[in-house]
Design a protein around this motif. Structure first.
Motif, PDB file in Angstrom:
ATOM      1  N   ASP A   6       0.851  -1.196   0.000  1.00 42.41           N
ATOM      2  CA  ASP A   6       0.000   0.000   0.000  1.00 42.41           C
ATOM      3  C   ASP A   6       0.884   1.241   0.000  1.00 42.41           C
ATOM      4  O   ASP A   6       1.644   1.466   0.946  1.00 42.41           O
ATOM      5  CB  ASP A   6      -0.908  -0.006   1.225  1.00 42.41           C
ATOM      6  CG  ASP A   6      -2.024   1.024   1.125  1.00 42.41           C
ATOM      7  OD1 ASP A   6      -1.776   2.123   0.592  1.00 42.41           O
ATOM      8  OD2 ASP A   6      -3.140   0.736   1.596  1.00 42.41           O
ATOM      9  N   ASP A  53      -0.174   4.278   0.210  1.00 46.98           N
ATOM     10  CA  ASP A  53      -0.772   5.383   0.951  1.00 46.98           C
ATOM     11  C   ASP A  53      -0.373   5.427   2.422  1.00 46.98           C
ATOM     12  O   ASP A  53      -0.796   6.326   3.143  1.00 46.98           O
ATOM     13  CB  ASP A  53      -2.302   5.315   0.839  1.00 46.98           C
ATOM     14  CG  ASP A  53      -2.776   5.633  -0.569  1.00 46.98           C
ATOM     15  OD1 ASP A  53      -2.081   6.406  -1.264  1.00 46.98           O
ATOM     16  OD2 ASP A  53      -3.824   5.104  -0.984  1.00 46.98           O
ATOM     17  N   HIS A  89      -5.634  -0.180  -6.001  1.00 40.40           N
ATOM     18  CA  HIS A  89      -4.657  -1.264  -6.119  1.00 40.40           C
ATOM     19  C   HIS A  89      -5.139  -2.257  -7.176  1.00 40.40           C
ATOM     20  O   HIS A  89      -6.210  -2.853  -7.042  1.00 40.40           O
ATOM     21  CB  HIS A  89      -4.485  -1.954  -4.771  1.00 40.40           C
ATOM     22  CG  HIS A  89      -3.315  -2.883  -4.703  1.00 40.40           C
ATOM     23  ND1 HIS A  89      -3.311  -4.127  -5.310  1.00 40.40           N
ATOM     24  CD2 HIS A  89      -2.098  -2.747  -4.115  1.00 40.40           C
ATOM     25  CE1 HIS A  89      -2.155  -4.710  -5.087  1.00 40.40           C
ATOM     26  NE2 HIS A  89      -1.399  -3.899  -4.360  1.00 40.40           N
ATOM     27  N   ARG A 121      -2.667  -4.781   4.882  1.00 43.12           N
ATOM     28  CA  ARG A 121      -1.924  -3.823   4.063  1.00 43.12           C
ATOM     29  C   ARG A 121      -0.570  -3.534   4.705  1.00 43.12           C
ATOM     30  O   ARG A 121      -0.485  -3.254   5.897  1.00 43.12           O
ATOM     31  CB  ARG A 121      -2.727  -2.532   3.924  1.00 43.12           C
ATOM     32  CG  ARG A 121      -4.102  -2.732   3.296  1.00 43.12           C
ATOM     33  CD  ARG A 121      -5.113  -1.680   3.739  1.00 43.12           C
ATOM     34  NE  ARG A 121      -4.654  -0.327   3.478  1.00 43.12           N
ATOM     35  CZ  ARG A 121      -5.153   0.752   4.082  1.00 43.12           C
ATOM     36  NH1 ARG A 121      -6.096   0.630   5.008  1.00 43.12           N
ATOM     37  NH2 ARG A 121      -4.687   1.949   3.771  1.00 43.12           N
TER      38      ARG A 121
END
Length: 211
Positions: free
Chosen positions: A92, A94, A111, A130
């Motif tokens: 991930d 973010d 994703h 994640r």
């Protein structure tokens, strides 16, 4: 039965790249749980373990990241498993490198591997684990970033994250995602509120104290 699927790309050239943290965690789980031999089926490498009373498939799709659902969808269907029995581990961008989050369900978050799974199962109702890899540095494309290895500093964070997640993933299987999220997800808001109350109490105590 449960299925724990780590997402990544097949091939030695991708083994240590950021996009392959899902494979890394599943490999670590296989060692942690004493998995037997890996076999090839459903365009994936599959090993079987037991977590408590649950039979669990550890799965590494070999379809390349963006087509992960082409492997997992048919496997879920063959074993008559519901999407709620699926736990997907993926990178991930973010969240910072080495940061972890458990999420019970939801959209793809952009994703492509998760998009593929949703497309091939028709459901968003599966758990996601994640692992943060951070945003691309200035001048880097997303593709360059996810297909590059970690820096030495970030690699250490990732190793620590994987060690942290081993009991977290087994907790999801044995005790459910809700308890695992409560136990293993960061509690920033709660901590910030507690810190705010502590500071307020200090200010009140200071104001009430004699000079």
């Amino acid at each position: 039965m449960k299925m724990i699927a780590g997402l990544g790309n097949p091939g030695a050239e991708y083994a240590q790249t950021k996009h392959n943290v899902g494979f890394m965690l599943v490999d670590a789980l296989a060692a942690y749980l004493g998995a037997g031999t890996w076999r090839e089926d459903f365009s994936a490498y599959i090993a079987e373990v037991r977590i408590g009373s649950e039979k669990v498939f550890l799965v590494k799709p070999q379809t390349y990241m963006n087509s992960s659902g082409e492997s997992l969808g048919p496997m879920l269907s063959y074993y008559k498993m519901d999407c709620s029995d699926l736990i997907v581990v993926h990178d991930d961008m973010d969240i910072p490198a080495g940061t972890t989050r458990i999420r019970k369900k939801g959209g793809s978050g952009g994703h492509n591997g998760i998009k593929s799974i949703i497309a091939h199962t028709g459901s968003e109702n599966f758990v996601r684990v994640r692992i943060g890899i951070g945003r691309p540095p200035a001048g880097w494309t997303v593709i360059h970033h996810v297909l590059a290895p970690f820096s030495a500093e970030d690699a250490a964070h990732i190793r620590a994250a994987i060690d942290f997640l081993l009991p977290a993933v087994t907790c999801i299987v044995q005790e459910g995602a809700d308890l695992a999220m409560n136990r293993y997800n960061p509690q920033r808001k709660k901590n910030q509120k507690q810190e705010g109350r502590h500071e307020a109490e200090q200010e009140t105590s200071s104001a009430a104290a004699p000079e």
